[in-house]
Scaffold this motif. Structure first.
Motif, short mmCIF file in Angstrom:
data_model
loop_
_atom_site.label_atom_id
_atom_site.label_comp_id
_atom_site.label_asym_id
_atom_site.label_seq_id
_atom_site.Cartn_x
_atom_site.Cartn_y
_atom_site.Cartn_z
N THR A 38 56.26 72.45 33.82
CA THR A 38 56.57 73.90 34.05
C THR A 38 55.43 74.76 33.15
O THR A 38 54.97 75.73 33.64
CB THR A 38 57.85 74.36 33.66
OG1 THR A 38 58.89 73.53 34.26
CG2 THR A 38 58.21 75.81 33.95
N TYR B 248 61.31 80.93 37.27
CA TYR B 248 61.14 79.13 37.28
C TYR B 248 62.32 78.74 36.93
O TYR B 248 62.31 77.21 36.94
CB TYR B 248 59.97 79.05 36.31
CG TYR B 248 58.69 79.18 36.84
CD1 TYR B 248 58.15 77.90 37.28
CD2 TYR B 248 57.90 80.36 36.83
CE1 TYR B 248 56.73 78.00 37.95
CE2 TYR B 248 56.69 80.31 37.47
CZ TYR B 248 55.99 79.12 37.82
OH TYR B 248 54.93 79.19 38.60
N PRO C 295 57.12 74.28 50.75
CA PRO C 295 56.43 74.82 49.82
C PRO C 295 55.10 75.25 49.72
O PRO C 295 54.73 76.30 49.21
CB PRO C 295 56.89 73.79 48.67
CG PRO C 295 57.91 73.31 49.36
CD PRO C 295 58.09 73.08 50.70
N TYR D 277 60.22 67.67 32.88
CA TYR D 277 60.27 69.03 33.74
C TYR D 277 59.53 70.21 33.11
O TYR D 277 58.61 70.99 33.56
CB TYR D 277 61.42 69.55 34.48
CG TYR D 277 61.43 70.41 35.47
CD1 TYR D 277 60.61 70.54 36.43
CD2 TYR D 277 61.55 71.76 34.94
CE1 TYR D 277 60.42 71.62 37.19
CE2 TYR D 277 61.28 72.91 35.79
CZ TYR D 277 60.92 72.92 37.13
OH TYR D 277 60.63 73.78 37.93
N ARG E 152 68.19 72.94 39.78
CA ARG E 152 68.53 71.72 40.85
C ARG E 152 68.34 70.60 39.86
O ARG E 152 69.36 69.45 40.19
CB ARG E 152 67.41 71.82 41.74
CG ARG E 152 67.97 72.82 42.94
CD ARG E 152 66.74 72.43 43.94
NE ARG E 152 67.13 73.42 45.26
CZ ARG E 152 66.79 73.34 46.37
NH1 ARG E 152 65.55 72.55 46.51
NH2 ARG E 152 66.82 74.26 47.35
N VAL E 153 67.21 70.13 39.31
CA VAL E 153 67.21 69.03 38.47
C VAL E 153 68.18 68.80 37.75
O VAL E 153 68.82 67.63 37.71
CB VAL E 153 65.68 69.18 37.73
CG1 VAL E 153 65.75 67.80 36.77
CG2 VAL E 153 64.54 69.11 38.71
N TYR F 104 65.25 80.54 46.92
CA TYR F 104 64.24 79.62 47.06
C TYR F 104 63.41 80.37 48.44
O TYR F 104 62.18 80.06 48.36
CB TYR F 104 64.56 78.14 47.43
CG TYR F 104 64.12 77.16 46.43
CD1 TYR F 104 62.82 76.82 46.12
CD2 TYR F 104 65.17 76.52 45.57
CE1 TYR F 104 62.50 75.96 45.15
CE2 TYR F 104 64.68 75.68 44.69
CZ TYR F 104 63.37 75.36 44.15
OH TYR F 104 62.98 74.47 43.36
N THR G 254 64.27 75.39 39.97
CA THR G 254 63.97 74.19 40.16
C THR G 254 64.63 73.33 38.98
O THR G 254 65.16 71.96 39.23
CB THR G 254 62.41 73.78 39.95
OG1 THR G 254 61.80 74.50 40.91
CG2 THR G 254 62.32 72.17 40.62
N TYR H 218 56.74 68.54 51.89
CA TYR H 218 56.19 69.51 50.67
C TYR H 218 55.42 70.66 51.69
O TYR H 218 55.09 71.57 50.97
CB TYR H 218 55.01 68.49 50.11
CG TYR H 218 54.14 69.60 49.14
CD1 TYR H 218 54.59 70.31 48.11
CD2 TYR H 218 52.84 69.53 49.62
CE1 TYR H 218 53.94 71.18 47.28
CE2 TYR H 218 52.03 70.44 48.73
CZ TYR H 218 52.64 71.30 47.66
OH TYR H 218 51.67 72.06 46.80
#
Lengths: 332, 361, 627
Positions: free
Chosen positions: C548, C494, B290, C544, C500-501, C453, C497, B287
């Motif tokens: 978010t 946003y 990030p 998620y 990816r998930v 990223y 992520t 972590y």
């Protein structure tokens, strides 16, 4: 010779939100130096929990351990504080766990995991400990022990890892070795090697071995005496060979019948025991096995039958043990 | 290891080139330039400025010049400097640039002299980020050189806060699981994750400015100045780290090999330190990448709130001012920071966890 | 393959039935099971209830008897929380509408009660009388302002910008005539004119800005000049009968004699006299008056000047070498800006007593949806003129904090929901596509995500927003508002992520046995997608999403804090946080301005996080059936 392990009336229960789960209900056993005691039973019969209790490893809460007597190498386990327990574990009594994949710390080298036992119990320096560890590895038949010491567990095969576990357990020459399903997670060929190794080491070190397994074949080859556990109680005890040839409890009989035989008739169905083990949170008043038993009488459901001697050296917790004895034709 | 680093470096170069290229062209594509102020500049001056910053070149040439390391300018150095006379009188005079520093105003030919500026537009590949368009006496390297140490100090303090507070809270919470300590720590962590850092900062300022004036609430200079902004910046990350550490530690503590360690007779302390922490804190390590990026972002707000002259203010203002070079410079800086920290974190992770092979990642 | 061999013993029909059964069971029990476990998780359940209540309050804001979030009280000093229930204080002004004939501004307040007009503030700078430490109100000035403006003024005092002065601020209900404004009655046009007077070195300069209501005829030429009575604008327009010249005189004595230096017509900057050329283009705007900065080298010495120059002379000394001779007079900052009619009217009457140094209008239009407008009317039916007083205090502009928190929550919630949905759309599409395609495409798509990223995304946002700000007018013409842009930008950040998930989930599901089984019995690809993959991906997506939403809400606050987000007069929680931090001063502490918005935002974000965690636990298939 004084027993190295004495257990009398061991009770382990877990206090959960759903009520009290009685995992072990009055287990008694004793172990002489150099002796092998097998404990068999299906999953959930409390054998693993009992073995953890012997090392004081039952998590508390929720686990509660009570016993009339719980002595390892002459020391009362229940009277020991945490420090005393820690000094006992690994030195006087050691344990081999079922799954060598998860029982070794994946982030530490084999050396680190071996030497820390010696550093802890024998106050050796790192260098001395490393030598001893290497010796222990070669003792369990690991080739090139010096290089293996620097490996991480994931670089070893399953059998190799279990050998490391065994070496780790035997580092301080414990008086009692508890092996909880030591071969279940291994391939059959490796199983035989590991068992052979255990036997050999036990003979050389004179360690008492408590072998916990659900595999009757393993017990037959290894154990001197045998305890059969069901729902937290010992239902039958006696010399391994006798118990396996002429069981004196319907549960033992059922267990034996459910083992597949190589020489059996082709296409024959295995005799599984009907029904399922009782809920440990709500044990019946009488014999725990009564619901699945073909020999059930009214008396069976009144109170749990005690483990009583039936023959010399043989005990059974069945009210119908006499009948079974007659039927099996073993001489009194 | 070396292969891993080489591969990372390659991807880094690609990423950076992409960032530079895309932002360069996008930024130029947007209407409006760095010299569009409230007032219009004298056309001559505008021409001069454009010449100095090579804005009169075609885009591809500007891009190559910016990228470096070759100098594409035929004059070598910029032309006119510091000339912004746009009085009424000058306004009305026709003006043309003759060449270089010579300038025709009305009927006279004027040669403007002045100190020579930095190499125009620099070359990113040589590490020169060029002159700032807005702060005309400074190069981007100067500006970053002045403000970066401050931001880095603030960020480090924040990260330190985040790690110490987060780990202590997380480990404590895991060890006293189910107790009131655990409950209150978890609640604090959830609150820390939920509250934006400027709210925390606001509370801190009220608290320390009025109720117990122990620490300075604005400015920069002494270590005492770092405490409050560092805390406000690090608190949300501390909360997240606490949560990660707790979950990770609990998961490891329930593993079989911890039982093995107990069966070996190791003390609880040793089990925690040697056997549990390493595995339990792996999520925290991953972590950290990030988190550092987040701390960089968060510093935009915190620096403004506490009046700290860090890089954060340049970040927003340069984009708004169309200070092309400064904006690009700060972006490149942040990309480099985030990327190298991520790589560092990956390296540390592989050192901690022998099961991970570097080549795979 | 062992599985296949065993399964193939059964007929496809039988398998189909089995699958259907299994799916039916899963479909119902997954939701029910999750709901059961969510309810058991007390924290998550309370969070859900809290959020439900909060959403209700937020959406019913127009119905609640709250004060206006835009302007409630004339008080400039923030007021501490109090518990009165008050009658709308501005009702007494009804019937005193200005005679100028302008319609009331459409605003949140105006819809509820036309007394909620906006304010005009007239700031008069006065000398602090000798021997007096604290400034005291000058009643004469107040009387003068009241008389000139024909309205009652409320007075506040603050320290002046120059030493020895203070500023007496007069707050007045705003009339349209406060600004220089013309009624385009003759042509049926409407519009507004705003004039700025700048006192320069050599006299007064005037800039005029004309904004005509849309739909008027095309202007071919424009001319602005000053006369004795004020300003006159002359426009040549393309009338129905051909070219026609329209004159609009504006009485504005203060501007008389000023030099008109520029005219801004509908946003286009023009010289004082301008005519379109044959191609319809306006001429280039001459440069405006500005201050000058010079850096010269005279006789080897570098001199830098920053001053309003009186005159600049070029002196040819010897052939080539030319020097600038300047007679620069460093003029003190004389920006006596007379903004408009009311200000200059008052300024003229003040003579030597003081001068008007500022004139502000609180304005802005907050357009309401039809539903909200309806709710507002319903509110006046129910509550009449009653409204809550400053329950949570007021902010530095005298606006009711409670109302601002409630109204601000609507935008914050709206932003976070819409932006989250944007991220959902992009992320799910990207992730699912990559996961389903696999191989090289998957690799490439995910590598792009990786690269994105490692870009500091805050830069991307700042960049996108400044970029789109530049094209705001064009976008608005196409019906794309600033808020829409804002949603899309946040959503665009946003989605990473989420991609990816979703990709991970799809990848792991794709190879699972039940999917293989379904494929084996001949289910079509869309069917496999809809019946098998979607429900399984859904739970991950839901979890998620709930995590978010608070993140986006936080991000909105962050952007608004940096001045890149929601813009006044709208209010969002980020803007409240800005107000809060602005209200922290070294002298006084308006704690309520910090504490209450923080509490509101903190509790909602906390509840969302708790709910998200609870949902994650509840929907985790590994925990199914357990407690």
């Amino acid at each position: 010779m004084a027993a190295v392990l004495e257990v009398e009336d061991l009770v382990v229960r877990f206090e959960t939100h759903q009520g009290t789960v009685r995992a072990v209900n009055g287990l008694s056993m004793s172990l002489q130096p150099g002796e092998t005691l097998g404990v068999v039973g299906e999953s959930g019969s409390g054998k693993s929990v009992a073995s953890l209790a012997l090392l004081g490893l039952v998590p508390n809460p929720p686990g509660v351990v009570e016993a009339k007597r719980l002595k390892v190498a002459g020391q009362d386990l229940l009277g020991l504080d945490r420090r005393g327990l820690q000094q006992l574990r690994g030195k006087e009594i050691a344990m081999i766990f079922q799954d060598p994949m998860t029982s070794l710390n994946p982030l530490l080298t084999v050396e680190r995991q071996l030497t820390e036992v010696l550093e802890r119990h024998e106050g050796l320096t790192r260098r001395e400990a490393r030598k001893r560890a290497a010796a222990a590895l070669s003792d369990v038949g690991i080739p090139a022990p010096e290089t293996r010491l620097d490996s991480y567990p994931h670089q070893l095969s399953g059998g190799m890892r279990q050998r490391v576990m065994i070496a780790m357990a035997l580092l301080c020459n414990p008086k009692v070795l508890v092996a909880d399903e030591p071969t279940t997670a291994l391939d059959v060929t490796i199983q035989a090697q590991v068992l052979e190794l255990l036997k050999d080491l036990q003979r050389r070190h004179g360690t008492a071995l408590l072998l916990i397994t659900h595999d009757l074949g393993v017990v037959a080859g290894m154990a001197d005496r045998l305890h059969v556990m069901y729902a937290g109680r010992v239902v039958e005890a006696g010399p391994a060979a006798d118990v396996l040839t002429s069981p004196l409890h319907p549960y033992t009989q059922g267990l034996l019948r459910s083992v597949p035989r190589i020489r059996g008739p082709l296409g024959a169905r295995l005799d599984a025991i009907d029904g399922s083990p009782p809920d440990l949170a709500a044990l019946p008043a009488g014999c725990s096995f009564a619901a699945r038993c073909g020999l059930r009488t009214d008396a069976c459901t009144k109170s749990p039958p005690p483990l009583v001697p039936v023959l010399a050296g043989r005990r059974s917790a069945c009210l119908e043990a006499e009948a079974l004895l007659l039927r099996s034709g073993v001489k009194a | 290891m070396i292969r891993f680093l080489a591969r990372r470096l390659l991807w880094f170069a690609i990423t950076l080139l992409g960032v530079v290229t895309i932002s360069f062209f996008l930024m130029r594509a947007v209407r409006g330039g760095p010299f569009d102020g409230e007032r219009r500049l004298h056309p001559a001056i505008e021409a001069n400025l454009a010449a100095r910053y090579h804005l009169d070149w075609p885009l591809w040439r500007q891009y190559l010049q910016y990228l470096g390391p070759f100098d594409w300018s035929d004059q070598g150095i910029g032309a006119l400097l510091h000339v912004e006379a746009d009085t009424d009188a000058l306004q009305r005079l026709p003006a043309d640039r003759v060449e270089g520093r010579t300038f025709r105003v009305g009927s006279s030919v004027v040669t403007w002299t002045g100190e020579l500026g930095p190499t125009p537009l620099g070359g990113v590949l040589t590490g020169d980020l060029g002159p700032s368009f807005k702060y005309r006496d400074f190069t981007v390297n100067d500006i970053i050189g002045q403000s970066l140490p401050i931001s880095v100090a603030l960020g480090s303090v924040a990260l330190l806060f985040a790690l110490t507070l987060g780990l202590v809270a997380g480990i404590g919470s895991a060890l006293w699981r189910g107790t009131n300590i655990d409950l209150s720590l978890r609640l604090a962590a959830t609150a820390g994750i939920a509250l934006p850092n400027f709210v925390i900062a606001g509370f801190l300022i009220i608290l320390f400015a009025f109720l117990m004036p122990l620490l300075p609430v604005a400015g920069w200079g002494s270590p005492r100045h770092m405490v409050l902004p560092g805390f406000a910046l690090g608190a949300p990350f501390a909360a997240y780290i606490a949560r990660l550490a707790r979950t990770g530690l609990l998961e490891v503590l329930s593993k079989d090999h911890i039982r093995t360690a107990r069966a070996k007779g190791l003390s609880e302390w040793l089990i925690l330190v040697r056997h549990a922490l390493k595995g339990g804190l792996l999520p925290v390590v991953s972590y950290l990448g990030p988190a550092t990026a987040g701390i960089l972002t968060g510093s935009l707000v915190i620096e403004r709130l506490f009046g700290i002259p860090g890089t954060g203010s340049h970040f927003v203002n340069s984009a708004l001012n169309r200070d092309y070079t400064l904006s690009m410079g700060v972006t490149i800086l942040y990309t480099v920071l985030v990327y190298s920290l991520n790589t560092l974190v990956d390296l540390v992770y592989t050192l901690l966890d022998p099961r991970i092979e570097l080549e795979e990642s | 393959m062992a599985t296949t061999a065993r399964q193939s013993k059964r007929s496809p029909a039988e398998l189909q039935a089995l699958l259907r059964e299994a799916r039916a069971q899963r479909g119902t029990s997954l939701g029910r099971d999750a709901w059961r476990r969510l309810r058991r998780n007390r924290g998550a359940f309370y969070a859900l209830v809290f959020l439900g209540l909060f959403l209700a309050v937020s959406w019913l804001a127009p119905l609640l008897p709250l004060a206006s979030p835009m302007a409630l009280d004339l008080a400039v000093e923030p007021q501490p929380p109090a518990w009165p229930l008050t009658v709308n204080p501005r009702r007494s002004l009804a019937g005193e509408r200005p005679p100028f004939g302008a319609a009331p501004t459409l605003s949140v307040g105006a819809l509820a009660d036309d007394g909620w007009a906006h304010r005009t503030y007239v700031d008069v700078e006065l000398e602090t009388p000798l021997g007096q430490l604290e400034p005291t109100e000058n009643p004469m000035v107040r009387a003068l302002v009241t008389q000139t403006a024909e309205r009652k003024a409320t007075v506040y005092l603050r320290a002046g910008d120059r030493p020895g002065t203070f500023v007496q601020r007069h707050a007045l209900p705003q009339w349209d005539s406060d600004r220089a404004r013309i009624d385009w009655q003759p042509s049926g046009e409407r519009g507004a004119v705003e004039g700025t007077l700048v006192r320069g070195v050599d006299g007064l300069y005037l800039k005029l800005a004309l904004q005509r209501a849309p739909g008027g005829p095309t202007v071919l030429a424009a001319k602005a000049r000053t006369a004795v009575e004020g300003v006159e604008v002359e426009l040549v327009v393309e009338g129905e009968t051909g070219r026609e010249t329209r004159r609009y005189p504006m009485p504005w004595r203060a501007a008389a004699g000023a030099r008109v230096v520029g005219l801004q017509l509908d946003g286009v900057r023009l010289p004082a006299e301008a005519e379109r050329d044959a191609a319809g283009q306006w001429p280039a705007m001459p440069d405006e008056l500005g201050e000058a900065r010079l850096a010269l080298e005279i006789a080897g010495r570098s001199i830098q000047l920053s001053a309003d120059l009186e005159s600049v002379k070029l002196v040819d000394t010897a052939g080539e070498r030319v020097a600038l001779e300047t007679r620069a007079r460093v003029v003190p900052e004389l920006r006596a800006v007379v903004h408009d009619d009311l200000g200059s009217r008052i300024d003229r009457r003040l003579t030597d007593i003081g001068r008007v140094v500022g004139l502000e209008h609180t304005d802005g239009i907050w357009e309401l949806s039809a539903l909200d407008a309806g709710l507002l009317h319903l509110r006046t039916r129910i509550f009449g003129l009653w409204q809550t007083g400053p329950l949570l205090g007021t902010d530095a502009k005298g606006r009711d904090l409670l109302a601002r928190i409630v109204w601000g929550s609507r935008i914050s919630i709206q932003v976070s929901l819409v932006a989250t949905l944007c991220s959902l759309a992009i992320g799910v599409t990207w992730g699912a596509f990559a996961g389903l395609m696999g191989g090289r495409i998957d690799n490439l798509m995910m590598r792009i995500v990786d690269v994105l990223y490692s870009v500091p995304f805050i830069f991307v946002v700042i960049f996108l927003i400044t970029l789109l700000n530049e094209y705001r007018v064009e976008l608005a013409d196409r019906g794309i508002g600033y808020m829409t842009v804002f949603y899309v930008v946040i959503g665009a950040i946003y989605w990473l992520t989420m991609a990816r998930v979703v990709r991970g989930q799809v990848l792991s599901l794709k190879n699972q046995e039940f999917v293989e089984a379904a494929r084996m019995i001949g289910a079509s690809t869309p069917r496999i997608l809809l019946a098998h993959l979607v429900p399984n991906v859904l739970s991950v997506v839901i979890v998620y999403l709930t995590l978010t939403v608070p993140a986006v809400m936080l991000f909105e606050a962050f952007l608004s804090f940096l001045g890149l987000g929601v813009e006044p007069p709208r209010v969002s929680w980020g803007l409240l946080a800005v107000d809060a931090t602005d209200s922290i001063s070294a002298v006084v502490i308006y704690w309520w301005a910090v504490v209450f918005p923080s509490l509101a935002m903190g509790s909602v974000l906390l509840a969302l996080n708790v709910l998200g965690d609870g949902l994650r636990d509840a929907l985790d298939p590994n925990l199914r059936g357990k407690d």
